[in-house]
Design an enzyme around this catalytic site. Structure first.
Site, short mmCIF file in Angstrom:
data_model
loop_
_atom_site.label_atom_id
_atom_site.label_comp_id
_atom_site.label_asym_id
_atom_site.label_seq_id
_atom_site.Cartn_x
_atom_site.Cartn_y
_atom_site.Cartn_z
N GLN A 19 3.09 10.20 1.27
CA GLN A 19 4.42 9.45 1.40
C GLN A 19 5.20 9.80 0.10
OE1 GLN A 19 2.48 5.32 2.17
NE2 GLN A 19 4.50 5.36 3.45
N GLY B 251 0.73 -1.51 0.11
CA GLY B 251 -0.07 0.09 -0.14
C GLY B 251 0.78 1.28 0.13
N CYS C 171 6.48 0.07 7.50
CA CYS C 171 6.00 1.40 6.71
C CYS C 171 7.16 1.80 5.88
CB CYS C 171 5.60 2.52 7.76
SG CYS C 171 4.95 3.89 7.02
N LEU C 172 6.81 2.20 4.62
CA LEU C 172 7.83 2.79 3.78
C LEU C 172 8.65 3.81 4.19
CD1 LEU C 172 5.89 1.88 0.31
CD2 LEU C 172 7.67 0.33 1.54
N HIS D 14 -2.34 7.55 7.38
CA HIS D 14 -1.23 8.43 6.60
C HIS D 14 -1.86 9.63 6.27
CE1 HIS D 14 2.67 6.37 6.42
NE2 HIS D 14 2.06 5.19 5.88
N HIS E 22 -4.15 1.44 7.92
CA HIS E 22 -2.70 2.04 7.76
C HIS E 22 -2.47 3.23 6.89
CE1 HIS E 22 1.80 1.29 8.02
NE2 HIS E 22 1.70 2.18 6.94
N GLU E 23 -3.22 3.19 5.72
CA GLU E 23 -3.12 4.14 4.76
C GLU E 23 -3.93 5.23 4.85
OE1 GLU E 23 -0.42 1.61 3.00
OE2 GLU E 23 -0.51 3.73 2.90
O1 LIG Z 1 3.87 2.57 4.13
C1 LIG Z 1 3.17 2.05 3.78
O2 LIG Z 1 2.08 2.81 3.80
C2 LIG Z 1 3.06 0.87 3.14
C3 LIG Z 1 3.18 -0.32 4.05
C4 LIG Z 1 1.84 -0.97 4.20
C5 LIG Z 1 1.50 -2.00 5.22
C6 LIG Z 1 0.20 -1.77 5.83
C7 LIG Z 1 -0.11 -2.71 7.00
C8 LIG Z 1 0.57 -3.72 7.27
C9 LIG Z 1 1.84 -3.98 6.44
C10 LIG Z 1 2.30 -2.99 5.60
C11 LIG Z 1 4.12 -1.30 3.32
O3 LIG Z 1 3.76 -2.31 2.62
S1 LIG Z 1 5.53 -1.78 4.52
C12 LIG Z 1 6.22 -3.35 3.77
C13 LIG Z 1 5.33 -4.40 4.07
C14 LIG Z 1 4.65 -5.53 3.28
C15 LIG Z 1 4.02 -6.48 3.54
C16 LIG Z 1 4.16 -6.79 5.01
C17 LIG Z 1 4.56 -5.93 6.00
C18 LIG Z 1 5.16 -4.80 5.56
ZN LIG Z 2 2.92 3.33 6.13
#
Ligand SMILES: O=C(O)C[C@@H](Cc1ccccc1)[C@H](O)SCc1ccccc1
Ligand SMILES: [Zn+2]
Length: 157
Positions: A52, A47, A100-101, A146, A142-143
């Site tokens: 971001q 996501g 989170c990126l 943001h 999560h998004e």
């Molecule tokens: O920074 C972001 O918003 C993207 C995150 C989204 C995310 C939301 C909830 C749970 C995990 C990730 C990125 O995808 S972080 C990379 C990642 C991918 C899969 C699982 C965990 C982390």
């Molecule tokens: Zn994030």
């Protein structure tokens, strides 16, 4: 589409509330959606939210796929959600690991509603109302955070 620079924790834009998109079909918005998708994929994200990539706009991309932490996560086409609103959240919550990126190297267990209904405009500018659960619901929460200037680390005790 080029991969865009990703704002890191500490950038003011990540702590602001993003602005409503007034013209979803504007070429700039359509280009931003493409560039966000490319950026998310290049970063192995599931996501990404416009703030971001330094655009304080209410626009997110959600693209669940199976991953080491969530092997049973659904594989879904990336969906762009313009001006998303969560119109219902289940009382039941569940804990899950998030990253989170914008906060590289950090992982934490975060409690999120298990199920939700979200209303948004899709890339064609049409109104959509959809229900999600599990990992996809987690990504959406999560998004959405943001867009409201909240990082997952702000939710960890
Ligand atoms: O920074 C972001 O918003 C993207 C995150 C989204 C995310 C939301 C909830 C749970 C995990 C990730 C990125 O995808 S972080 C990379 C990642 C991918 C899969 C699982 C965990 C982390
Ligand atoms: Zn994030």
């Amino acid at each position: 589409a080029p991969s865009l620079p990703i704002a890191q924790q500490g950038e003011a834009i990540l702590a602001q509330s993003a602005a409503v998109v007034t013209d979803p079909l504007h070429p700039d918005i359509q280009a931003l959606i493409r560039n966000m998708q490319a950026t998310m994929l290049a970063a192995n994200g599931v996501g990404i939210a416009a703030p971001q990539v330094f655009r304080s706009l209410r626009l997110i991309i959600v693209a669940s796929r199976p991953n080491p932490r969530y092997p049973d996560a659904p594989l879904m086409e990336a969906v762009a959600m313009i001006n998303p609103e969560i119109i219902w959240l289940s009382i039941e919550t569940c804990l899950g690991e998030e990253g989170c990126l914008s906060v590289p190297g950090r992982r934490a267990q975060v409690a999120r509603a298990e199920r939700l209904t979200v209303r948004y405009l899709n890339q064609q500018g049409e109104r959509v109302e959809a229900a999600y659960s599990g990992f996809v619901a987690r990504i959406i929460q999560h998004e959405m955070d943001h867009l409201n200037g909240i990082l997952f680390v702000d939710r960890v005790g």
